[in-house]
Design an enzyme around this catalytic site. Structure first.
Site, PDB file in Angstrom:
ATOM      1  N   CYS A  32       0.828  -1.203   0.000  1.00  0.00           N
ATOM      2  CA  CYS A  32       0.000   0.000   0.000  1.00  0.00           C
ATOM      3  C   CYS A  32       0.866   1.259   0.000  1.00  0.00           C
ATOM      4  O   CYS A  32       1.538   1.555  -0.981  1.00  0.00           O
ATOM      5  CB  CYS A  32      -0.979  -0.048   1.167  1.00  0.00           C
ATOM      6  SG  CYS A  32      -2.379   1.076   0.977  1.00  0.00           S
ATOM      7  N   HIS A  71      -3.694  -5.499   1.226  1.00  0.00           N
ATOM      8  CA  HIS A  71      -3.403  -5.854   2.617  1.00  0.00           C
ATOM      9  C   HIS A  71      -3.879  -7.288   2.875  1.00  0.00           C
ATOM     10  O   HIS A  71      -4.782  -7.787   2.209  1.00  0.00           O
ATOM     11  CB  HIS A  71      -4.130  -4.922   3.582  1.00  0.00           C
ATOM     12  CG  HIS A  71      -3.592  -3.532   3.614  1.00  0.00           C
ATOM     13  ND1 HIS A  71      -2.382  -3.211   4.189  1.00  0.00           N
ATOM     14  CD2 HIS A  71      -4.114  -2.360   3.147  1.00  0.00           C
ATOM     15  CE1 HIS A  71      -2.180  -1.905   4.079  1.00  0.00           C
ATOM     16  NE2 HIS A  71      -3.205  -1.368   3.454  1.00  0.00           N
TER      17      HIS A  71
END
Length: 484
Positions: free
Chosen positions: A333, A430
């Site tokens: 991310c 994630h």
């Protein structure tokens, strides 16, 4: 009628989250329909709830303990710090806005309605709702408009159990002092207290229990020792992360730099559970270890600010040397965004509008955009040809030559990038390492082929063990009244 209890603490990090999770699992083991609730949480460790939207990952774990789908109503107000003074405000899973501390104090009365609505939503159909406070009710400077502790408890008429942490010292003063400083309206909500994180012979604290009850009139609901099972659960926030240490003889050293606004660091708990892995959290002021085979850049709530901090620590130079030595790098991310040539924020979503130079380890560029991606995602690893599950929480779009070698597909679209030499990889997904098959393939690529743990099963077992530990030490009459 739905039973209710709220655990509040004499301070932050006294162990409320773990106690709530354990009580939730205990109620479930006794056949009760139980749900967790936290009116206000402050954390950059967020989850995507099963009904969409963001909640604190602690409440996601507590929902798992309950055996129910997670919901945005379990954590209706989530504050995600972006700077020393300001946070993004998430209300019932959606971005509400941004505010600095003083401005947020003025906003809180507006948010109480959403908090109470969510609580009523959770109560429907539940035998028991276990509520977790935030910080301490003794912070009377924050009492006006409070939605996190006594302000909520008094409005929703939820009895409170106060938790004191004996390990940090001064637990008698903390409990008695809280009694002394609270107004009578708040004091009468407290039905008793729990001593948490006790070490040694509990009989030596009998006089302490007597003193607390003498000064407060509150009964003790038990002394909880350091819970072995708690160490097998993900830590809630960066306060706990600062104390994490791991002494390991694992063959594979993996380093994770602790960024100022690190987010979703529970991504790495499945790796830490592996006996063959030595997971090292690198604190500010420490160099990245030269003997690490893999460095993982974590998510961040403030990519541009954390990129500047990373450079200030000299970690950019460490990463360059690491790659020259043949080491591998993964960015998740915000960490993925940092690996590119540039990060642009033309609208000033993270601060002043700017464009900053990235680490230059991937041929990509990122531009922040106002629309936030928040979703649970089915994915596919192109590198290992396997199905994955995870979630996305991010701002911005990333593109560039290395995106032509995507790491994954998410919902059928390409995601992430891999460098030409295959040493650097980034993704927006994630939860990647929580996929047992993917984790096994990753470790095997480093020559580790002795299998992996079933991570989800290990967490479920830890919750069961936690529940049984609590059942053995907490006051039986109180538990019978609470759980039935």
């Amino acid at each position: 009628m739905t039973r209710m209890v709220m655990l509040q603490g004499t301070g932050s990090d006294v162990g409320k989250t773990v106690l709530v999770a354990g009580l939730c699992r205990l109620a479930r083991l006794h056949g009760r329909v139980v749900r967790p609730f936290k009116p206000q949480n402050m954390s950059n460790n967020a989850a995507v709830a099963d009904d969409g939207g963001e909640i604190g990952r602690a409440q996601w774990l507590q929902a798992l303990a309950c055996g129910v789908p997670s919901s945005v109503h379990m954590n209706p107000v989530l504050l995600k710090p972006q700077s020393e003074t300001g946070s993004q405000i998430i209300v019932q899973g959606r971005v509400f806005g941004q505010a600095k501390g003083r401005d947020y104090q003025r906003l809180k009365p507006q948010l109480l309605g959403a908090v109470l609505d969510s609580f009523e939503e959770l109560k429907a159909g539940a035998d028991l709702v276990i509520v977790e406070g935030a910080g301490s009710p003794a912070e009377i400077n924050l009492r006006a408009g409070d939605i996190a502790n006594m302000g909520f408890a008094t409005r929703a008429n939820v009895p409170v159990v106060l938790v004191g942490d004996i390990d940090r010292g001064g637990v008698i003063a903390s409990l008695v002092g809280t009694h002394a400083i609270l107004p009578e309206e708040d004091r009468r909500m407290i039905s008793g207290y729990i001593i948490n994180k006790f070490r040694g012979d509990q009989s030596l604290f009998a006089d302490g229990i007597g003193a607390i009850t003498q000064y407060t009139g509150w009964p003790s609901f038990g002394i909880v020792p350091w819970l072995k099972a708690a160490g097998r659960l993900p830590p809630e926030d960066s306060v706990a992360l600062e104390r994490l240490s791991r002494s390991s003889t694992g063959a594979l050293k993996i380093a994770v730099p602790v960024l100022s606004r690190i987010a979703n660091f529970d991504d790495f708990d499945p790796l830490a559970s592996e006996p063959s892995v030595d997971l090292v959290y690198v604190r500010p002021g420490e160099p990245l270890p030269a003997d690490a085979a893999l460095v993982i850049l974590p998510g961040s709530k403030a990519t541009i600010g954390d990129l500047a901090d990373l450079r200030a620590q000299g970690w950019d130079k460490d990463l360059t040397l690491h790659r020259r030595r043949g080491g591998r790098i993964i960015g998740i991310c915000g960490g993925y965004q940092m690996l590119g040539n540039s990060v642009a924020d033309p609208l000033g979503l993270e601060g002043a509008p700017c464009r900053v130079e990235g680490l230059g380890l991937l041929e990509i560029d990122t531009e922040m955009a106002p629309e936030k991606t928040v979703r649970n995602s089915a994915a596919h690893s192109l590198e290992y040809d396997m199905a994955l599950s995870g979630y996305e929480i991010h701002l911005g779009q990333t593109d560039g030559p290395d995106c032509q070698r995507p790491a994954l597909t998410i919902r059928g679209r390409a995601d992430g990038a891999i460098s030409a030499d295959g040493k650097v990889m980034g993704t927006y997904l994630h939860g990647l390492f929580g996929n047992d098959e993917y984790r096994a393939a990753l470790l095997q690529s480093f020559g580790i082929s002795n299998g992996t743990v079933n991570y989800r099963q290990s967490v479920e077992q830890a919750l069961d063990d936690l529940a049984r530990e609590l059942e053995s030490v907490l006051d039986k009459a109180w538990l019978d009244q609470l759980i039935g």
